[in-house]
Design an enzyme around this catalytic site. Structure first.
Site, mmCIF file in Angstrom:
data_model
loop_
_atom_site.group_PDB
_atom_site.id
_atom_site.type_symbol
_atom_site.label_atom_id
_atom_site.label_comp_id
_atom_site.label_asym_id
_atom_site.label_seq_id
_atom_site.Cartn_x
_atom_site.Cartn_y
_atom_site.Cartn_z
ATOM 1 N N LYS A 141 0.849 -1.193 0.000
ATOM 2 C CA LYS A 141 0.000 0.000 0.000
ATOM 3 C C LYS A 141 0.881 1.238 0.000
ATOM 4 C CE LYS A 141 -4.052 1.558 2.666
ATOM 5 N NZ LYS A 141 -4.936 1.129 3.792
ATOM 6 N N SER A 217 -9.621 0.723 2.044
ATOM 7 C CA SER A 217 -8.675 1.616 1.432
ATOM 8 C C SER A 217 -7.522 0.914 0.732
ATOM 9 C CB SER A 217 -8.129 2.567 2.491
ATOM 10 O OG SER A 217 -7.290 1.903 3.397
ATOM 11 N N SER A 241 -10.227 -1.797 5.758
ATOM 12 C CA SER A 241 -9.385 -1.512 4.591
ATOM 13 C C SER A 241 -8.608 -2.701 4.058
ATOM 14 C CB SER A 241 -8.388 -0.406 4.946
ATOM 15 O OG SER A 241 -9.057 0.824 5.048
#
Lengths: 483, 483
Positions: A141, A217, A241
């Site tokens: 990420k 996310s 997320s």
């Protein structure tokens, strides 16, 4: 913290996108005949394009499609496959995925291939693998720091920040064990919506159907992994997320208990120092449960508490599989977000399969505290900052909010701002929820709880809304696998 | 929460004291020739009075003076001594201590003797001890709940509360393992001063010299244990409450990491739901380190996380003693609270003994964050409640504040009230301290830190002031033994 942009935000963001785009070698570009069909309103399923577009060799297709991380590491550690070849295959496939579903934020192909060669040389020279992650390409990420690489986390104002001067603690640990980092992935502006969409990199699309959300996310990871442009990705989770992208794209993930995996030296989307009781967690997205065990064991066996003062000093413990039948709690959902038929059917099938295998189900819906109220309480913890730091980060560049921000909100909380006094009361309310679940689990000797992660499969962009089911695990701080 | 008193607070408190006093059998009363010398201004040392007053048999003196808890349990479990006799001996000695240093709040002698008989019968009938605490009389701070017994924690307004309807979680656990609870002990009004003094039970005196403080907040335990009216006591600690009484009275104690020992179903002196980062901890006061290991192991082996949702699910781990020399960090103190010669000498002696035994010392004073600033930060966390709940508890009865409250304050914080915004900044400041110590410990491979618990030995009543040295461990949440 952020400096005023010297150019308008659109220009700054476009330059950053161009730089990213240029990192894809010309030879790895997908023909425009295919790309012309890609749009966020298209119903196209792009999962077969890596195989059909002709850019990948048979070996590259084989390496990216047929193994989990554990199997790939075994092949590389045994000298049967080179990390260079595996890394090259995943770089190419990630480049293809990027062109189709817009899942990447930073491309580190060159660095990764040099690193992969190092791993191969190490094995050749030392006669043993570099570590339990030997040669494995791992995606991460954008909010993880990789030395020398930008960490913009989707804020245009962060483009002016210098590249990271050190690795995140977890990156350091996995690197030491032989990992190869090759790509960082997309996430939502502010990280607090389920659409991985921001004004720098744009929107990540769902590879199963482009007009649907890839979740968030950690949605860049979800789409990339589903495309098999990655076999294992590093994610974070404070409200879902790590799990929402898994359920939207059709992969799996694991959210550990907070404090197990070191969180140090990451870039947060908001203010640090939250007095809230809900802690963000790092966990993997990927394809196999044994990969998550490998990830957890490798990290915890590294004694990460020596490198991060907020990591629990608790050794890895292997629990032998139980021989007895298991007892599952079953939560079927909340009337405000009733399950769509597909999800109800899936949950029913799972419960039936488990019962048929001799395990038992304990229906919890009538006994648990109200899920909606719990979600509302959880969300309040995310609104504690009187300085509204994410708003400042957005305003600093003049960029607008992405559309999903306004669809990811509780109407009950419009204009709400916590006082210190409220926070005491919130903690009391949270303690009651914790005790209610604790007592249900202990009194009914439950081994696990089976429940929906969301009321539906992936939904159209900007319509996901508040994730009432996944937030329960964050409120309770229990570990959860979403498979 | 508290009902208005039907009589003036003095009368209510006097009735409670009378009820306590009547629980001491007439035959266990100390002659007035001795009691007449007892006062909070006296320089008398009362440690020999239990031996000299003639109330204890030779066997009772022997049982209360010559063993630690581990040894007593061994004798009882092996059938060599009866729990009834041990319990009777400690009840009598606690009664003597109570008359001399005013250390008790609740006397449960009758219940304890019935319980001790149960333990003896169990051993006789079953041929094995009830558990690892078989037959052991254990004393506890007033803030623990024992079913059927008052928990007033020194607030006059709490006298109107009904007796506890259930045991504290830890009391339940130890009871199951064979413990005998026979006395609850004194603590300060609000629990936030180092003088164990309140308007119900009055002031606990230091048995070494009555005009000195017995410390707090678990000062009743400290004085009782020093008098050998208890061999093991249950305490709590959020700023030094388990350690200050140990150093004032000359016994030892152990403060574990927060969350290891279940805190459930205790009565707190203030509002629940604190968003502060500093958690109260339960730990033992007593006479021997092996007793603390027994206490910790017994509690943790009971899987207390099944009984308390806030207890860490982390098994007991036995660490074999290191064969290599140890590395100690050494902190010599802060200029605002310089060490008195006795303490400086003690610290120097300890360091010298360790060095002579082959261990090494790493002087930390120049490298650590400012201890005074850290103490100030810690104290701020105790002032977070905008409702000032302890003030309400005091005002509810009309009782005045005890004198030490005003001497236990930071001048910097007069009139200070945190905002939610401040709390974010406090957490950032705390995170920096945590990281500084973490890095010093890791980089210098320290096994432990040696530092003063206070700048002096026991001081006159109401002069202890703010405990800047003990609060560091609470701020950092590290475990600490004070021996």
């Amino acid at each position: 913290m952020t400096t005023a942009p010297t150019a308008d935000w659109q220009t700054v963001a476009a330059l950053k996108r161009d730089a990213l785009s240029k990192k894809i070698p010309v030879g790895w570009r997908i023909p425009s005949s295919i790309l012309d069909q890609v749009s966020e309103t298209s119903t196209l399923n792009v999962l077969n394009i890596p195989r059909e577009c002709g850019l990948l060799t048979e070996q590259e297709l084989e390496l990216t499609e047929n193994y989990d991380a554990t199997a790939l590491i075994e092949l590389m550690s045994g000298g049967k496959v080179k990390s260079y070849d595996v890394t090259l295959a995943f770089c190419k496939r990630a480049a293809i995925a990027q062109q189709l579903v817009n899942c990447c934020t930073e491309i580190m192909f060159e660095e990764a291939l040099v690193r992969a060669k190092q791993c191969d040389d190490y094995l050749a020279n030392e006669g043993r693998p570099m570590g339990p992650m030997h040669g494995l390409p791992i995606s991460l990420k954008d909010s993880f720091n990789v030395k020398g690489i930008h960490t913009t986390i989707g804020y245009v104002s962060f483009i002016s920040h210098p590249p990271a001067t050190s690795n995140s603690v977890l990156v350091d640990i996995l690197f030491r064990h032989g990992a190869v980092f090759y790509v960082k992935t997309n996430l939502p502006q502010s990280m607090m919506t389920a659409d991985s969409h921001n004004n720098i990199f744009g929107r990540t699309l769902n590879p199963n159907k482009l007009c649907l959300t890839a979740g968030g996310s950690t949605g860049g990871e979800g789409a990339l992994i589903k495309m098999r442009g990655s076999v294992l990705g590093l994610t974070t989770d404070v409200a879902g997320s790590n799990r929402i992208p898994a359920l939207c794209n059709g992969i799996s993930s694991f959210k550990p208990t907070a404090g197990r995996i070191p969180f140090g030296r990451k870039v947060p989307p908001g203010r640090v120092g939250s007095p809230g009781s809900i802690l963000p967690v790092i966990g993997p997205e990927g394809h196999s449960v044994r990969d998550y065990e490998l990830f957890m064991k490798t990290t915890i066996d590294s004694e990460p508490w020596d490198f991060d003062e907020n990591t629990l000093n608790v050794p890895w413990r292997r629990v032998e599989p139980f021989k007895r039948p298991l007892r599952f709690g079953l939560i079927k959902g909340h009337p405000k977000r009733p399950l769509h038929p597909t999800i109800a059917r899936t949950l029913h099938s799972a419960a039936t399969l488990l019962k048929n295998a001799g395990h038992s189900m304990f229906l919890m819906d009538e006994k648990i505290p109200d899920l909606w109220d719990n979600a509302l309480l959880t969300w309040k913890y995310f609104l504690l900052d009187p300085k509204r730091t994410p708003v400042q980060y957005v305003n600093a560049s003049g960029e607008p909010w992405v559309p999903s921000i306004k669809t990811t909100a509780f109407p009950e909380l419009v204009g709400w701002q916590a006082s210190l006094d409220d926070l005491w009361d919130m903690n009391v309310a949270r303690a009651k929820v914790l005790k209610a679940y604790h007592d249900l689990v202990v009194e009914n000797k439950l081994d696990a709880i089976l429940m929906p992660g969301y009321q539906a499969t992936a939904v159209p962009h900007d319509t996901f809304g508040v994730p009432i089911y996944t937030m329960l695990q964050n409120l309770l701080n229990v570990r959860e696998g979403h498979c």
